[in-house]
Design an enzyme around this catalytic site. Structure first.
Site, PDB file in Angstrom:
ATOM      1  N   ASN A 160       0.805  -1.221   0.000  1.00  0.00           N
ATOM      2  CA  ASN A 160       0.000   0.000   0.000  1.00  0.00           C
ATOM      3  C   ASN A 160       0.838   1.270   0.000  1.00  0.00           C
ATOM      4  OD1 ASN A 160      -2.557   1.594   0.560  1.00  0.00           O
ATOM      5  ND2 ASN A 160      -1.380   2.075   2.409  1.00  0.00           N
ATOM      6  N   ASP A 298      -0.082  -6.239   5.056  1.00  0.00           N
ATOM      7  CA  ASP A 298      -0.450  -5.065   5.851  1.00  0.00           C
ATOM      8  C   ASP A 298      -1.392  -4.160   5.052  1.00  0.00           C
ATOM      9  OD1 ASP A 298       0.044  -3.286   8.217  1.00  0.00           O
ATOM     10  OD2 ASP A 298       0.798  -1.959   6.637  1.00  0.00           O
ATOM     11  N   GLU A 332      -4.542  -7.981   6.610  1.00  0.00           N
ATOM     12  CA  GLU A 332      -5.122  -7.116   7.640  1.00  0.00           C
ATOM     13  C   GLU A 332      -6.269  -6.294   7.057  1.00  0.00           C
ATOM     14  OE1 GLU A 332      -3.538  -3.612  10.623  1.00  0.00           O
ATOM     15  OE2 GLU A 332      -3.048  -3.527   8.492  1.00  0.00           O
TER      16      GLU A 332
END
Length: 598
Positions: A160, A298, A332
């Site tokens: 990300n 993540d 996540e």
């Protein structure tokens, strides 16, 4: 409930590590067969004090090492983690997931707000181990040592964002998010600005030909990279600001969830096919070179679904080519409360398994002393929402707390401020019993087995196992021990450590507990009885688990298959059959029983 009472477990279960599961090759185990240990390398064990400063000179604001500050490097590293593999394996762990070990920007934050990249999520070099943790060679030694013990290794990865390097000329501080409607790619600085990027058809057309027309990045802000950091990122393509969204900070709603900077971190434009290929190559090489067994992703929900739809199959293909048939990818998707619907949405669209935050909050709700176990029953009922229904839920890591939302013990104490240490220990142990017997992959957050109780989430939940100098850690009251954070905490005789180790043996010996379907047998609206069965279709094994979530003794009935004729104890005194299809059980406060059903 006492951890030592587990010794009455049936001999079949006590000898779990001699079971066929333990004997088979670790590569052949399914994801749901594992017991995971999650650890931040910086906070676990310091095997080489020479790398504490990461080879950097100057003070803490340069190298990031300050053992008196909870937001800076403390000294843990890969050598320390490798040296403590015996401690981890004796806990009953079969797979280790650790926070990112990639090279990070050592320190970030404005004046007075600085902290270090000890957690691993501020990456500048995706190809190298951060020197605070060691070297690529030391990482290989760690992976090889874990594999030699039959333990799997799961890497924590980030697609990300990168570290905070990009700046905006027209916004020197906290830059608010600027949306696509008001700041389209086709105009400079807003809808009334000069035309730019002619022919660019928007980022929904995800082809090289289309993105070749996105040449001017001044559509929302005026991004640039300071000269001193122009080439800080590796691979080199990550230094090109065209591969970032550059729209300011996310406010966690709407399109900003995907396009906004995560608290200032450079948000990667994962719609661009060059970025997709780049990350497939970057992370695929860690599989090729080191033979890791899985990825935890993540901030996955902050990345567009099309990226994951290309990335996940590519990683699984890469792993199979490396001889890793059961590569476990989980991500996540942080939710607050028992929000299965949101987890299922991402599980369906993005093709990964999600960390089961819904399980976490269901157990917190059920064991906080006010509500009954209805949330646990609802959790199981909602498993049908996942991509493969309950089969997906079996592969989702379940956990009681973590490094972000706080430890389970902390969340219980927050909701029960007058709770005694003894009762808190009982509730923590019952929470672990539920995690090891319910569907999903049990995941221990490092330090829980030593009774850590932090002051909150994030930095307050990231205490060191080795002796600390951080004031807000030193005043914590650990449960189940007289120790404090002023000393090392690796005690294998800690009651929670022993409790987890024996629960792990029970689980690893039971196909039903690892792979079985779930039938809820009884639950109430008030604290009290919660009963469920785990049934493995392949072996025919059924395990029934009955827990008392209240602080009072309880006797009650629960439903079961009318063909059931008897019970055999795995832990605790088994229920008594009343009639075909009904059994009664008596439990002490916060106690539980595990029994096989004939």
């Amino acid at each position: 409930m006492k951890a030592k009472s587990l010794v009455i477990a049936a001999s079949l279960f006590v000898s779990a590590f001699a079971s066929p599961l333990a004997a088979q090759a670790y590569r052949d185990r399914l994801p749901e067969d594992e017991v995971i240990y999650f650890v931040l390398p910086d906070r676990f064990a310091n095997g080489d004090p020479k790398n504490d400063r990461g080879g950097l000179k100057g003070g803490p604001l340069n190298h990031g090492f300050d053992p008196t500050h909870k937001g800076f490097y403390q000294g843990g590293d890969l050598k320390g983690l490798t040296q403590k593999l015996g401690y981890i394996q004796s806990l009953g762990i079969t797979a280790i997931w650790f926070a990112p070990i990639f090279k990070n920007k050592p320190v970030q934050g404005g004046p007075g707000q600085e902290s270090a990249g000890y957690h691993g999520y501020w990456i500048t070099d995706f190809t190298s181990v951060d020197p605070h943790f060691g070297t690529n060679a030391e990482f290989k030694a760690f992976v090889d040592a874990a594999h030699k013990r039959g333990m799997k290794v799961y890497m924590d990865i980030v697609a990300n964002h990168t570290a905070d390097v990009i700046r905006y000329r027209d916004c020197p501080g906290d830059c608010a998010y600027r949306n696509i409607a008001d700041y389209p790619y086709s105009r400079k600085g807003g809808v009334t600005g000069a035309p730019i990027n002619p022919g660019f058809a928007g980022d929904s057309v995800q082809t090289d030909e289309n993105f070749a027309k996105l040449t001017d990045t001044n559509f929302a802000y005026q991004p640039f990279v300071p000269k001193a950091e122009e080439n800080v990122k590796v691979p080199a393509w990550l230094n090109d600001i065209r591969y970032y969204h550059n729209r300011g900070n996310s406010y966690w709603k709407g399109e900003s969830v995907v396009y906004g900077d995560f608290v200032g971190l450079d948000d990667v434009a994962t719609e661009n096919p060059r970025v997709v290929r780049g990350f497939i190559d970057v992370f695929g090489k860690w599989i090729d070179d080191f033979g890791v067994d899985g990825f935890r992703i993540d901030t996955s929900k902050h990345v567009n679904s099309e990226f994951w739809q290309a990335f996940i199959p590519a990683m699984e293909k890469r792993a199979k080519a490396r001889g890793i048939p059961n590569f476990h990818i989980f991500a996540e998707v942080m939710v607050d409360g028992v929000d299965t619907a949101t987890l299922a949405r991402y599980n369906r669209t993005d093709q990964y398994n999600t960390l089961d935050f819904a399980f976490t909050w269901a157990v917190v709700e059920a064991l906080s002393g006010k509500n009954g176990p209805e949330a646990l029953s609802r959790l199981i009922a909602n498993d049908v929402l996942y991509r493969d229904g309950p089969s997906s839920a079996k592969r989702m890591p379940t956990f009681l707390g973590n490094h972000d939302i706080a430890r389970f013990s902390t969340n219980l104490r927050k909701r029960m401020p007058e709770i005694s240490q003894e009762e808190l220990l009982q509730r923590v142990q019952l929470g672990h019993a539920l995690m090891f017997t319910m569907r999903g992959v049990p995941t221990i957050y490092s330090g829980d087995e030593q009774g850590f109780v932090g002051d909150g989430g994030d930095q307050d939940a990231r205490e060191t196992h080795f002796a600390s100098k951080v004031k807000v850690y030193l005043d914590n009251d650990l449960i189940g021990t007289g120790n404090s954070h002023a000393q090392d905490n690796y005690a294998q005789d800690h009651p929670i450590y022993q409790h987890i180790a024996k629960l792990s043996k029970i689980r690893l010996a039971s196909p039903a507990l690892r792979r079985g379907s779930t039938i809820v047998r009884n639950h109430g609206e008030k604290p009290g009885l919660f009963a469920f069965s785990r049934i493995d279709e392949a072996s025919g094994e059924e395990i029934v688990v009955v827990a008392n979530t209240s602080d009072q003794p309880i006797t009650g009935n629960f439903e079961l298959n009318p063909r059931s004729t008897s019970f055999a104890s795995v832990h605790g005194a088994c229920p008594v059959l009343n009639a075909p299809g009904s059994a009664s059980v008596s439990l002490q406060p916060l106690d539980y029983v595990i029994c096989s059903v004939k």
